[in-house]
Motif scaffolding. Sequence first.
Motif, mmCIF file in Angstrom:
data_model
loop_
_atom_site.group_PDB
_atom_site.id
_atom_site.type_symbol
_atom_site.label_atom_id
_atom_site.label_comp_id
_atom_site.label_asym_id
_atom_site.label_seq_id
_atom_site.Cartn_x
_atom_site.Cartn_y
_atom_site.Cartn_z
ATOM 1 N N THR A 60 -15.783 -1.054 -3.716
ATOM 2 C CA THR A 60 -14.825 -0.208 -3.004
ATOM 3 C C THR A 60 -13.883 -1.078 -2.188
ATOM 4 O O THR A 60 -14.232 -2.179 -1.764
ATOM 5 C CB THR A 60 -15.529 0.782 -2.064
ATOM 6 O OG1 THR A 60 -16.286 0.054 -1.070
ATOM 7 C CG2 THR A 60 -16.466 1.698 -2.837
ATOM 8 N N GLU A 61 -12.656 -0.564 -1.976
ATOM 9 C CA GLU A 61 -11.659 -1.244 -1.155
ATOM 10 C C GLU A 61 -11.376 -0.406 0.075
ATOM 11 O O GLU A 61 -11.352 0.821 0.008
ATOM 12 C CB GLU A 61 -10.357 -1.464 -1.937
ATOM 13 C CG GLU A 61 -10.503 -2.387 -3.122
ATOM 14 C CD GLU A 61 -9.180 -2.659 -3.812
ATOM 15 O OE1 GLU A 61 -8.154 -2.182 -3.293
ATOM 16 O OE2 GLU A 61 -9.175 -3.352 -4.841
ATOM 17 N N GLU A 62 -11.146 -1.092 1.193
ATOM 18 C CA GLU A 62 -10.885 -0.390 2.452
ATOM 19 C C GLU A 62 -9.645 -0.971 3.096
ATOM 20 O O GLU A 62 -9.383 -2.158 2.975
ATOM 21 C CB GLU A 62 -12.081 -0.537 3.399
ATOM 22 C CG GLU A 62 -13.379 0.039 2.820
ATOM 23 C CD GLU A 62 -14.580 -0.262 3.687
ATOM 24 O OE1 GLU A 62 -14.402 -0.874 4.758
ATOM 25 O OE2 GLU A 62 -15.694 0.108 3.285
#
Length: 732
Positions: A730-732
């Motif tokens: 996941t990217e934040e």
Amino acid sequence: MFNKLCIIGVGLIGGSIAKTARLHNLATNIVGFGREEDLQNLQTAKQTGVIDEFYLDIAEAVTEADLVLLATPVASIANILKLLHPHWSSSTIYTDVGSTKGSVLAAAEAVFGYVPDNFVPAHPIAGGEQSGVLAAVDELFANKRLIITPTASTNTETLRKIQDFWQALGSAVSIMDAAHHDQILAATSHLPHILAFALVDMLGHKDEQSEIFKYAAGGFKDFTRIASSSPTMWTDICAANKPAILPLIAELQSELGKIYQMLEDDSRQQLFSTFSYANQARQRFLNQIETTMSKSITFHIQPGGKLHGETRVPGDKSMSHRSIMLGSLADGVTHVTGFLEAEDALATLQAFRDMGVEIEGPVNGCVTIHGVGKHGLKKPEGELYLGNSGTSMRLLSGLLAGQPFNCVLTGDKSLSGRPMKRVTDPLATMGAEIKTTENGTAPLHITGKAGQLQAIDYTMPIASAQVKSCLLLAGMYAQGETRVTEPAPTRDHTERMLAGFSYPVKREGSTAIISSEGSLTAMDIDVPSDISSAAFFLVGASIAPGSDVTLKHVGINPTRTGVIDILRLMGANIEVLNPREVGGEPVADLHVVYSPLKGIDIPEDLVPLAIDEFPVLFVAAACAEGQTRLSGAEELRVKESDRIQVMADGLLILGVDAQPTPDGMIINGGKPIGGGEVESHGDHRIAMSFSIAGLRANAPITVRDCANVNTSFPEFKDLVKNLGLALVCTEE
């Protein structure tokens, strides 16, 4: 942070600063100043709560202000400074947001006779198509670059406060001199705006303009978006930065002329090379933006599972680096297959392009290098940015020390914190001149000493292939015979590849010997799969019951197989199938199936042969019955992270009894691995190692800060999932 903030020019930028400063409680009172013609905009700013009050009188506006911020067009800066001059206060900090800094400093000198030490020019690289306070937005500067251009007289504490202010607004702050800033912005901002305006102007004057715009696709819209910016503002900017812009326009005209000629001559290959280079350069730009702006990537691993199947991991990183370096110095054309298309190796490739080497690709791992010969490199126009690659920086230090030009090597935050004196100190004894920071880190300022380097007889205090290779490359340009003795065997890719390029290298026991008497002849290179990348699958299949994996075409250079030897001593079931030699390098297929592991005392003679693989070997030790002891591996503390401490911290979080020592670790394994959240500290090998630990975990594992996996093994996530690990990114 400030009691009273006065913003002169409450438009898009000034208004966004006010809104963000209020959002983060950076000022108690925010006021604006403008002229009579700005009255309606100022009234709107007050009514919408962007500012608390506004003034049309400069004296009232700046009275008792802690910070005065000039957010007006650059063309009006001189007039604003003249208004401020009678009310200038030594207790106030002054700054601006102009996109050209040379003209701002010139305006200050014209008004004051000097640049006041409490005036700190700055430039936020952020904006929008609309103008005025109604276009102002919260967090306009979040994760955007902000450049500060202090002068030699700038007060240190004032500079610190401005830096803190912009960081509090969310900006990533850089500091450089004004001339450098103006050159960079002319190329990356001002010239693109001119191109967009020119293209729309050209098409807009065509008779068929209605059809042109009617059928224009999204690419046209994206490219010309910046032509929606204020014509007044950009007229001012271009006029202010004319000295930097005009040479770039001339260069662009020349480049367009070359492309015109390629099309005229039907030179498809040249056109393809040009477009391929541009494609790769833009991807590097995007990668740097992601790294610079700290986009957070997190790995989430579900517990359990097994690895099963057949795969080929990417090409060997060490050989990919060296194929570019030596291919560039060779006479003739070198063809490389299996090249690792990851950020570290691409950084080396780009560095040699910047030094005048024509390199085609990479396309599906294929690279064609048009060598310029041993003495054919050219001075790069700017700094050589090497990203996260320590191999690139250390090896290039030796290679460039003997060139007839000066250059600067830079890298990202991680690389800029790694020790470089291990190469610069011995290079200095050869006569090299390389300046580092006080801590012995990058940037490296290299003064070329062509024909002046002297050979040395050097015994390395610590076994390091990078140091050895650095000195051998420098020895190619030194007078006499350079001898490098290693205390323990290290990877010998440099010596093997030099021999493949027909450059004479001798070996006497543990000593490698080279001189300047030789040249390189182009060759074809088939880069085998990287055993360091294969190590994650070797360990994963060894610790997960039911696993059965075959890894194809892996390099098994005897100076790199420590990980296989150590795992076998622990009881791993690893077969070497179809051994063969490709381009002077031994290659084989590796077949590994699950087998219970036992703890061991790792032989110190194997440590240099597995130095990069220890993070994942620590995971193997955590799964092995009994105690595993590692010593003699102090080198691990100065890698991309302190790999001893970082792995110990993470293993403890997962419930593993891991005790770090000054030069290694003691792990009491065999107990279940728990779940938890661990930090990779931006180290790609740490991130991948804890991902593999998930195969034996009894609860989910979350690994933070995994973006740098792309530096060495961008395919890791997909390959490991295809073989059976339940990993989500996941990217934040």
